[in-house]
Motif scaffolding. Structure first.
Motif, PDB file in Angstrom:
ATOM      1  N   GLU A  73       3.560   6.051  -1.223  1.00  0.00           N
ATOM      2  CA  GLU A  73       2.551   5.234  -1.909  1.00  0.00           C
ATOM      3  C   GLU A  73       3.111   3.840  -2.209  1.00  0.00           C
ATOM      4  N   ALA A  74       4.365   3.779  -2.667  1.00  0.00           N
ATOM      5  CA  ALA A  74       4.993   2.486  -2.945  1.00  0.00           C
ATOM      6  C   ALA A  74       5.126   1.665  -1.666  1.00  0.00           C
ATOM      7  N   ARG A  76       3.150   1.843   0.967  1.00  0.00           N
ATOM      8  CA  ARG A  76       1.806   1.359   1.323  1.00  0.00           C
ATOM      9  C   ARG A  76       1.434   0.151   0.465  1.00  0.00           C
ATOM     10  N   GLU A  77       1.715   0.221  -0.839  1.00  0.00           N
ATOM     11  CA  GLU A  77       1.406  -0.904  -1.724  1.00  0.00           C
ATOM     12  C   GLU A  77       2.207  -2.145  -1.334  1.00  0.00           C
ATOM     13  N   ALA A  80       0.763  -3.680   1.780  1.00  0.00           N
ATOM     14  CA  ALA A  80      -0.486  -4.393   1.468  1.00  0.00           C
ATOM     15  C   ALA A  80      -0.181  -5.753   0.841  1.00  0.00           C
ATOM     16  N   LYS A  81       0.779  -5.804  -0.079  1.00  0.00           N
ATOM     17  CA  LYS A  81       1.154  -7.074  -0.719  1.00  0.00           C
ATOM     18  C   LYS A  81       1.735  -8.041   0.307  1.00  0.00           C
ATOM     19  N   GLU A  84      -0.984  -9.477   2.294  1.00  0.00           N
ATOM     20  CA  GLU A  84      -1.731 -10.438   1.470  1.00  0.00           C
ATOM     21  C   GLU A  84      -0.985 -11.768   1.383  1.00  0.00           C
TER      22      GLU A  84
END
Length: 115
Positions: A73-74, A76-77, A80-81, A84
């Motif tokens: 999960e970390a 994936r986050e 994503a960042k 971005e």
């Protein structure tokens, strides 16, 4: 009397030899038993170690599963960042390059101010 003493001494020597044989057999038996006990203890320790290692691996597998999910999960986050940030950089990249070139190429001298 001398023959009787000689026979008694001979009997004592025979008894001593017999006792020595018995003591030697007892030592051999004790040594053998100590080896057997040591081997048996080693087998027990090995079996116990194997059992505990298996328990630890099972425990580790059960408890690292949650860590693996949190790690995924970390990741994936973080991905994503990063995407971005890269998108924001690409969006304003040409403006930043133009501003840098303009600042370098267009010199505007300013006289120092008297303090």
């Amino acid at each position: 009397m001398s023959a009787q003493n000689s026979a008694g001494i001979q009997t004592l020597l025979d008894a001593e030899r017999e006792a020595s044989k018995i003591v030697q057999k007892a030592r051999e038996y004790r040594t053998k038993r100590v080896r057997e006990a040591r081997d048996e203890a080693k087998k027990e320790v090995d079996a116990y170690r194997k059992k505990k290692e298996e328990e630890f691996k099972k425990f580790e597998a059960e408890h690292t599963q949650g860590n693996k999910q949190a790690e995924d999960e970390a990741n994936r986050e973080a991905d994503a960042k990063i995407e971005e940030i890269q998108a924001a950089g690409k969006k304003s990249q040409s403006k930043v390059v133009d501003d840098l070139l303009k600042a370098v190429l267009e010199v505007k001298p300013v006289p120092p101010s008297a303090a």
